[in-house]
Design a protein around this motif. Structure first.
Motif: not given
Length: 150
Positions: A65-71
Motif C-alpha cells: 500500500a505504500s505505493l499509494v503514498t508514493e504517488i
C-alpha cells in the motif's frame, strides 16, 4: 508526459490519473518487517505461506500500500483518510502497479481519489479511496489565508 510535480503545479483536475509500479523483493519485506514489527511467517517461509493457503511468500499488505503514498507525495497530496480493501495477496517479487484517478477536486484543494493496485497478471490486489488536500491548491479560494489541514 509531464512529471508528477509539474502536473500538480499546473493545477490538477478531476479525471487526472497517475501510475507508479514497483517490485517488492525479500529485502524490502525484511526492512518493513523490522520497522512494523509484523513478523508474519508467510512473508519469509514458503511452507508457512502455503499452509496459510497462499501459493508462495507474500508481501506485507501495508508495504504494498505504500505505493499509494508514493504517488500522493509526488503530486503534493496531504492525506487525511485512506480506506484500503485488499482483494488478493501480492506475492514477493510481483510487479505491482498503482493506478490513481482523481475523482473530485473542490474548494481549497479538497480532493478524493480512487486507487487500484494490480499485479503483473492484471489482477487487482487492492482497491482504495484517498481523501485529502492537494497542497498546491490549498490556498485557492481561501480568503482568510488559513493553511490546509494536515
Amino acid at each position: 508526459m509531464p512529471r508528477f510535480r509539474q502536473r500538480a503545479s499546473e493545477e490538477l483536475q478531476a479525471g487526472d490519473s497517475f501510475t507508479a509500479s514497483r517490485r517488492f523483493n525479500l529485502e524490502d519485506i525484511q526492512l518493513f518487517t523490522r520497522i512494523s514489527r509484523d513478523y508474519q511467517p508467510a512473508f519469509f517461509d514458503a511452507c508457512c505461506a502455503e499452509a496459510a493457503v497462499f501459493k508462495a511468500r507474500v508481501s506485507h499488505e501495508l508495504l504494498t500500500a505504500s505505493l499509494v503514498t508514493e504517488i500522493g507525495r509526488k503530486i503534493g497530496w496531504v492525506g487525511d483518510r485512506i480506506t484500503f480493501h485488499f482483494t488478493q495477496p501480492a506475492y514477493t517479487g510481483d510487479m505491482i502497479t498503482c493506478h490513481w484517478l482523481i475523482k473530485t477536486l473542490g474548494n481549497q484543494g479538497r480532493a478524493t481519489a480512487q486507487i487500484k493496485m494490480t499485479n503483473e497478471a492484471g489482477m487487482t490486489v487492492m482497491d482504495a479511496e484517498a481523501c485529502g488536500v492537494v497542497s498546491s491548491l490549498a490556498g485557492h479560494n481561501n480568503k482568510k489565508g488559513l493553511s490546509a489541514p494536515i
